[in-house]
Design a protein around this motif. Structure first.
Motif, mmCIF file in Angstrom:
data_model
loop_
_atom_site.group_PDB
_atom_site.id
_atom_site.type_symbol
_atom_site.label_atom_id
_atom_site.label_comp_id
_atom_site.label_asym_id
_atom_site.label_seq_id
_atom_site.Cartn_x
_atom_site.Cartn_y
_atom_site.Cartn_z
ATOM 1 N N THR A 287 0.854 -1.184 0.000
ATOM 2 C CA THR A 287 0.000 0.000 0.000
ATOM 3 C C THR A 287 0.890 1.234 0.000
ATOM 4 O O THR A 287 2.100 1.146 0.269
ATOM 5 C CB THR A 287 -0.902 0.033 1.249
ATOM 6 O OG1 THR A 287 -0.068 0.193 2.400
ATOM 7 C CG2 THR A 287 -1.764 -1.211 1.375
ATOM 8 N N ILE A 288 0.291 2.370 -0.258
ATOM 9 C CA ILE A 288 1.069 3.615 -0.258
ATOM 10 C C ILE A 288 1.695 3.846 1.115
ATOM 11 O O ILE A 288 2.853 4.246 1.216
ATOM 12 C CB ILE A 288 0.187 4.804 -0.681
ATOM 13 C CG1 ILE A 288 -0.169 4.678 -2.156
ATOM 14 C CG2 ILE A 288 0.885 6.135 -0.407
ATOM 15 C CD1 ILE A 288 -1.147 5.709 -2.672
ATOM 16 N N ALA A 289 0.945 3.583 2.173
ATOM 17 C CA ALA A 289 1.478 3.769 3.527
ATOM 18 C C ALA A 289 2.681 2.858 3.765
ATOM 19 O O ALA A 289 3.673 3.281 4.355
ATOM 20 C CB ALA A 289 0.391 3.496 4.566
ATOM 21 N N GLU A 290 2.604 1.629 3.287
ATOM 22 C CA GLU A 290 3.733 0.705 3.458
ATOM 23 C C GLU A 290 4.940 1.171 2.656
ATOM 24 O O GLU A 290 6.075 1.082 3.116
ATOM 25 C CB GLU A 290 3.326 -0.710 3.021
ATOM 26 C CG GLU A 290 2.351 -1.381 3.951
ATOM 27 C CD GLU A 290 1.838 -2.700 3.394
ATOM 28 O OE1 GLU A 290 1.871 -3.688 4.142
ATOM 29 O OE2 GLU A 290 1.422 -2.732 2.218
ATOM 30 N N LYS A 291 4.691 1.684 1.439
ATOM 31 C CA LYS A 291 5.791 2.192 0.614
ATOM 32 C C LYS A 291 6.476 3.367 1.304
ATOM 33 O O LYS A 291 7.703 3.450 1.334
ATOM 34 C CB LYS A 291 5.276 2.609 -0.761
ATOM 35 C CG LYS A 291 4.874 1.445 -1.629
ATOM 36 C CD LYS A 291 4.302 1.930 -2.945
ATOM 37 C CE LYS A 291 3.774 0.774 -3.764
ATOM 38 N NZ LYS A 291 3.221 1.193 -5.045
ATOM 39 N N LEU A 292 5.672 4.274 1.884
ATOM 40 C CA LEU A 292 6.252 5.420 2.590
ATOM 41 C C LEU A 292 7.066 4.962 3.795
ATOM 42 O O LEU A 292 8.132 5.513 4.074
ATOM 43 C CB LEU A 292 5.154 6.394 3.018
ATOM 44 C CG LEU A 292 4.451 7.126 1.878
ATOM 45 C CD1 LEU A 292 3.262 7.921 2.405
ATOM 46 C CD2 LEU A 292 5.419 8.015 1.127
ATOM 47 N N ARG A 293 6.571 3.950 4.499
ATOM 48 C CA ARG A 293 7.315 3.411 5.647
ATOM 49 C C ARG A 293 8.648 2.820 5.183
ATOM 50 O O ARG A 293 9.689 3.041 5.803
ATOM 51 C CB ARG A 293 6.483 2.341 6.360
ATOM 52 C CG ARG A 293 7.141 1.791 7.614
ATOM 53 C CD ARG A 293 6.316 0.710 8.283
ATOM 54 N NE ARG A 293 5.864 -0.340 7.388
ATOM 55 C CZ ARG A 293 6.641 -1.350 6.959
ATOM 56 N NH1 ARG A 293 7.893 -1.430 7.319
ATOM 57 N NH2 ARG A 293 6.155 -2.272 6.156
ATOM 58 N N LEU A 294 8.645 2.119 4.052
ATOM 59 C CA LEU A 294 9.888 1.553 3.519
ATOM 60 C C LEU A 294 10.862 2.654 3.102
ATOM 61 O O LEU A 294 12.064 2.545 3.333
ATOM 62 C CB LEU A 294 9.593 0.632 2.335
ATOM 63 C CG LEU A 294 8.924 -0.695 2.671
ATOM 64 C CD1 LEU A 294 8.489 -1.413 1.399
ATOM 65 C CD2 LEU A 294 9.856 -1.576 3.492
#
Length: 82
Positions: free
Chosen positions: A40-47
């Motif tokens: 998800t976008i949130a997971e991508k930002l966390r990465l």
């Protein structure tokens, strides 16, 4: 041989999108890549936030360039139609 800390193991599990049990029980199979497109976008930002500062800044420059290019393209298309 030095063992990784629990925090390091947790971060590795997060990076590869697996739970700790999956990471510990890989039976010698180490993931070779992170499939970011499935995140998800949130997971991508966390990465992205987990990247080293130099890598983050390089990625931000790429994004800024792409956004600027898109805005110029939109601007010129709109003004060419007028």
């Amino acid at each position: 041989m030095r063992e990784p800390s629990l925090l390091a193991v947790v971060k590795i599990a997060q990076l590869f999108g697996v739970i700790l049990d999956e990471l510990i029980n890989l039976e010698g199979k180490v993931p070779t890549e992170v499939k970011v497109e499935d995140k998800t976008i949130a997971e991508k930002l966390r990465l992205i936030e987990q990247l080293e500062e130099e890598d983050k800044q390089a990625l931000y420059r790429i994004i800024d360039t792409m956004l600027t290019k898109s805005k110029f393209k939109d601007f010129f298309q709109k003004n060419m139609l007028d």
